[in-house]
Design a protein around this motif. Structure first.
Motif, mmCIF file in Angstrom:
data_model
loop_
_atom_site.group_PDB
_atom_site.id
_atom_site.type_symbol
_atom_site.label_atom_id
_atom_site.label_comp_id
_atom_site.label_asym_id
_atom_site.label_seq_id
_atom_site.Cartn_x
_atom_site.Cartn_y
_atom_site.Cartn_z
ATOM 1 N N GLY A 136 31.495 36.193 32.740
ATOM 2 C CA GLY A 136 30.534 36.216 33.565
ATOM 3 C C GLY A 136 30.554 36.084 34.841
ATOM 4 O O GLY A 136 30.012 36.563 36.424
ATOM 5 N N TYR A 137 32.294 35.441 35.608
ATOM 6 C CA TYR A 137 31.952 35.064 36.668
ATOM 7 C C TYR A 137 32.793 35.994 37.632
ATOM 8 O O TYR A 137 32.556 36.214 38.476
ATOM 9 C CB TYR A 137 32.563 33.392 36.785
ATOM 10 N N GLY A 138 33.468 37.115 36.932
ATOM 11 C CA GLY A 138 34.557 37.730 37.911
ATOM 12 C C GLY A 138 35.456 37.602 38.702
ATOM 13 O O GLY A 138 35.236 36.450 38.666
ATOM 14 N N PHE A 139 35.963 38.129 39.180
ATOM 15 C CA PHE A 139 36.492 37.925 40.426
ATOM 16 C C PHE A 139 36.580 38.777 41.613
ATOM 17 O O PHE A 139 35.711 39.732 41.992
ATOM 18 C CB PHE A 139 38.662 38.849 39.793
ATOM 19 N N SER B 144 29.248 33.738 41.552
ATOM 20 C CA SER B 144 29.793 34.031 39.970
ATOM 21 C C SER B 144 28.382 35.857 40.546
ATOM 22 O O SER B 144 27.427 35.682 40.076
ATOM 23 C CB SER B 144 29.448 33.386 39.098
ATOM 24 N N PHE B 145 28.929 36.777 39.216
ATOM 25 C CA PHE B 145 28.122 37.226 38.690
ATOM 26 C C PHE B 145 26.609 37.502 38.133
ATOM 27 O O PHE B 145 25.914 38.160 38.113
ATOM 28 C CB PHE B 145 28.944 38.313 38.057
ATOM 29 N N GLN C 2 24.519 35.539 40.989
ATOM 30 C CA GLN C 2 23.879 37.094 42.093
ATOM 31 C C GLN C 2 22.879 37.377 41.376
ATOM 32 O O GLN C 2 21.663 37.662 41.787
ATOM 33 C CB GLN C 2 24.638 37.621 42.161
ATOM 34 N N LYS C 3 23.105 37.889 40.032
ATOM 35 C CA LYS C 3 22.160 38.946 39.470
ATOM 36 C C LYS C 3 20.524 38.197 38.468
ATOM 37 O O LYS C 3 19.824 38.206 39.441
ATOM 38 C CB LYS C 3 22.448 39.940 38.190
ATOM 39 N N ILE C 4 21.142 36.821 38.064
ATOM 40 C CA ILE C 4 20.046 36.528 37.597
ATOM 41 C C ILE C 4 19.327 35.969 38.834
ATOM 42 O O ILE C 4 18.265 35.828 38.127
ATOM 43 C CB ILE C 4 20.295 35.565 36.110
ATOM 44 N N ASN C 5 19.754 34.548 38.860
ATOM 45 C CA ASN C 5 19.120 33.595 39.655
ATOM 46 C C ASN C 5 18.430 34.423 41.539
ATOM 47 O O ASN C 5 16.787 34.620 41.703
ATOM 48 C CB ASN C 5 19.884 32.374 40.762
ATOM 49 N N HIS D 231 9.192 30.334 39.501
ATOM 50 C CA HIS D 231 10.315 29.099 39.775
ATOM 51 C C HIS D 231 10.425 27.557 38.569
ATOM 52 O O HIS D 231 10.884 26.570 39.262
ATOM 53 C CB HIS D 231 10.820 28.317 41.191
ATOM 54 N N THR D 232 9.197 27.818 37.629
ATOM 55 C CA THR D 232 9.605 26.985 36.725
ATOM 56 C C THR D 232 11.041 26.326 35.828
ATOM 57 O O THR D 232 11.326 25.573 35.720
ATOM 58 C CB THR D 232 8.661 26.683 36.258
ATOM 59 N N TRP D 233 11.695 27.481 36.130
ATOM 60 C CA TRP D 233 12.935 27.252 34.945
ATOM 61 C C TRP D 233 14.144 27.703 35.445
ATOM 62 O O TRP D 233 14.135 27.697 36.934
ATOM 63 C CB TRP D 233 12.742 29.163 34.649
ATOM 64 N N THR D 234 15.644 27.710 35.082
ATOM 65 C CA THR D 234 16.415 27.401 35.859
ATOM 66 C C THR D 234 17.461 27.429 34.714
ATOM 67 O O THR D 234 17.468 27.468 34.015
ATOM 68 C CB THR D 234 16.978 25.656 35.474
ATOM 69 N N PHE D 235 18.233 27.922 35.744
ATOM 70 C CA PHE D 235 19.351 28.757 35.620
ATOM 71 C C PHE D 235 20.786 28.394 36.230
ATOM 72 O O PHE D 235 20.731 28.152 37.086
ATOM 73 C CB PHE D 235 19.691 30.688 34.865
ATOM 74 N N ASN D 236 21.460 27.371 35.530
ATOM 75 C CA ASN D 236 23.102 26.644 36.234
ATOM 76 C C ASN D 236 24.263 26.817 35.834
ATOM 77 O O ASN D 236 24.126 27.810 34.456
ATOM 78 C CB ASN D 236 22.254 25.556 36.530
ATOM 79 N N GLU D 237 25.319 26.080 36.316
ATOM 80 C CA GLU D 237 26.071 26.500 35.504
ATOM 81 C C GLU D 237 26.548 25.713 33.950
ATOM 82 O O GLU D 237 27.762 26.152 33.360
ATOM 83 C CB GLU D 237 27.488 25.313 36.590
#
Length: 118
Positions: free
Chosen positions: A64-67, A79-80, A83-86, A110-116
């Motif tokens: 999912g990181y892409g180039f 990363s893709f 960019q899409k999710i957040n 914004h109470t949910w998180t999606f990180n590395e």
């Protein structure tokens, strides 16, 4: 040998025959929004057939990181997935952008998180 030449060119010939007979739009009716054929009722079943062929190279797993444009692997910020999710669906991108993920999860803005680490 002539049989093999005919066999190689027959898919191309078949493609052109099908493409010539294909019609994109029906302009014979007065109402352009009315369907040109009556609706058919009943159960229909289709079948798709395909195959995968292996090669001599090992398979890569997409993370999912892409180039980037130079062919280097992106970091998390570029990363893709991020960019899409957040930014696009999460509303962290531009001011006034809705938090579509928060709405789907039925949580506050914004109470949910999606990180590395996810």
């Amino acid at each position: 040998m002539k049989f093999f030449k005919i066999f190689k060119s027959s898919p191309l010939l078949l493609f052109f025959i099908v493409a010539i007979n294909g019609i994109a739009q029906d302009t014979n009716s007065d109402n352009d929004f009315a369907p040109s054929t009556p609706k058919k009722k009943g159960f229909r079943l289709g079948l798709y057939v395909g195959s995968y062929f292996a090669n001599q190279y090992t398979a890569g797993m997409y993370d999912g990181y892409g180039f980037d444009i130079d062919g280097n692997k992106n970091n998390w910020d570029n990363s893709f997935m991020n960019q899409k999710i957040n930014l696009q669906y999460g509303g962290y991108g531009y001011a006034g952008q809705p938090d579509l993920i928060g709405q789907t999860l039925n949580v506050d803005y914004h109470t949910w998180t999606f990180n590395e680490s996810d």
